[in-house]
Design a protein around this motif. Sequence first.
Motif, PDB file in Angstrom:
ATOM      1  N   ASN A   1      -7.825  -7.668  -0.559  1.00 50.07           N
ATOM      2  CA  ASN A   1      -7.911  -6.219  -0.392  1.00 50.07           C
ATOM      3  C   ASN A   1      -7.328  -5.775   0.941  1.00 50.07           C
ATOM      4  OD1 ASN A   1      -9.176  -5.974  -2.879  1.00 50.07           O
ATOM      5  ND2 ASN A   1     -11.242  -6.069  -2.021  1.00 50.07           N
TER       6      ASN A   1
ATOM      7  N   ALA B   1       0.824  -1.201   0.000  1.00 44.20           N
ATOM      8  CA  ALA B   1       0.000   0.000   0.000  1.00 44.20           C
ATOM      9  C   ALA B   1       0.861   1.256   0.000  1.00 44.20           C
ATOM     10  CB  ALA B   1      -0.930  -0.001   1.210  1.00 44.20           C
TER      11      ALA B   1
ATOM     12  N   SER C   1      -3.569  -5.952   0.661  1.00 40.59           N
ATOM     13  CA  SER C   1      -3.066  -4.963  -0.289  1.00 40.59           C
ATOM     14  C   SER C   1      -3.170  -3.539   0.227  1.00 40.59           C
ATOM     15  CB  SER C   1      -3.829  -5.071  -1.614  1.00 40.59           C
ATOM     16  OG  SER C   1      -3.627  -6.340  -2.205  1.00 40.59           O
ATOM     17  N   SER C   2      -3.995  -3.300   1.234  1.00 38.35           N
ATOM     18  CA  SER C   2      -4.215  -1.941   1.723  1.00 38.35           C
ATOM     19  C   SER C   2      -3.642  -1.705   3.117  1.00 38.35           C
ATOM     20  CB  SER C   2      -5.716  -1.625   1.734  1.00 38.35           C
ATOM     21  OG  SER C   2      -6.415  -2.513   2.591  1.00 38.35           O
ATOM     22  N   SER C   3      -2.853  -2.654   3.649  1.00 41.55           N
ATOM     23  CA  SER C   3      -2.356  -2.564   5.021  1.00 41.55           C
ATOM     24  C   SER C   3      -0.833  -2.507   5.053  1.00 41.55           C
ATOM     25  CB  SER C   3      -2.819  -3.778   5.835  1.00 41.55           C
ATOM     26  OG  SER C   3      -4.225  -3.859   5.877  1.00 41.55           O
ATOM     27  N   CYS C   4      -0.304  -1.936   6.133  1.00 38.02           N
ATOM     28  CA  CYS C   4       1.130  -1.941   6.388  1.00 38.02           C
ATOM     29  C   CYS C   4       1.483  -3.148   7.251  1.00 38.02           C
ATOM     30  CB  CYS C   4       1.556  -0.641   7.056  1.00 38.02           C
ATOM     31  SG  CYS C   4       1.238   0.825   6.045  1.00 38.02           S
TER      32      CYS C   4
ATOM     33  N   GLN D   1       0.579   4.124   1.425  1.00 38.11           N
ATOM     34  CA  GLN D   1       0.785   4.799   2.705  1.00 38.11           C
ATOM     35  C   GLN D   1       1.878   4.143   3.544  1.00 38.11           C
ATOM     36  OE1 GLN D   1      -1.908   2.986   1.996  1.00 38.11           O
ATOM     37  NE2 GLN D   1      -2.629   1.812   3.772  1.00 38.11           N
TER      38      GLN D   1
END
Length: 411
Positions: A278, A112, A281-284, A114
């Motif tokens: 998802n 991700a 794919s969207s997490s640290c 961020q």
Amino acid sequence: MRYRRLCRVRALAVVALLTAATVGIGTVAGSPVNAPATAEPGSGGMGQVVESHPVTIPSIPTGAAFSAWQLRYVSQNTQGMPWTTVATVLRPANRIEPPVLLAYDAIIDALAPQCFPSDQLQAGIPAQAATGVMEVDMIYLGRALERGWTVVVPDYLGPDGEFGAGFVEGRDTLDAIRAAENFPPAGLSGPATPTAIFGYSGGARGSEFAAELAPSYAPELNLRGVAAGGVTVDISSTARALDGGFSGVLAAAAALGIGRAYPELGIESYFPDAGFRNAVSSSCILQMETSYPFLRLGDHTVVPGGGGLLDVPAVAAVVSGLRAGGYGTPSAPLYIYQAMNDEDAPMADTDQLVGDYCARGVNVTYVKHPGVEHLTGNVAGSPAALDWLGQRLTAAGATTTCGMPGQALIA
């Protein structure tokens, strides 16, 4: 054990933050540039800076004043297609002369945006503590600035987050060096600038592969030394070591990252749960680990005909081609360091890599640290690695541990 290690990492960051002042010069001029952008062939060479702006970096634990800019520069993805990605340049006010450059590959271990350094540096310590990204890296960045080194910190996974794909990690690191040397406010001496590369764990991949690729991909660089600790030499070996452990989810993240780099593999089709894909794919890193602790890859993948994802012939062939040692022969001296109880990066793999390098005549210093595991190995070994790089940047010759028992020193 992993929870205790995470607490240690957070404590180190907090102590550093409380005991050292942080000075960042410059103002934020827009949000981090992480959106994919394609450079047209012929529009400029690799490392061309296509956009820049000053940024404020709030939480590097150092009393050294510095200026900071974010650059968007031309590099390429795993398939060799041009794109642009981002790096942050830090220029200390007490810069040594003539200037030197450190390419710092921070730990990412995620897909991700961020989680990438360009975002994390501007987010600061509170966000880093919540995501598990860059907390210890911030300490070593502070030490580099105090030495008077200019530093470039690349988003070496590129805008698509091709986590696990070694070619992109190495190329985007080398092109970040070119970008910093092409950026007039950095005040460097172009390709003649004495340069070093540093990275631990996930960051060691970019550093290690940049060292191997440099002679063919960026031969003009004045690369004096590369330090890499806790190297993931073999993705398949590391994935099996992680499986069922607290960080087992990282194998899934790497699989999805490799799928982005090699779309012909159809990696997502082996992960039937879109919600899981998802979420990963969207997490640290820390968010993934706490959401999916002790994950087994086989519990989240389905392979037609049975077996594991690494048993799929096309996947196995790609992963085999991503093993350290297979990208080229480094010409710059290497400093490789390893926690002897490393549960994430098997020491046998690193032993084999160093033996291969020694057989090829590479100048390697290999240091093993007893009594520590992967995260504490960072604390035990990275300060000495930075010292070693400092000696290379002043043109001091490097000795080698090749020919010693085990080709290594025991710290």
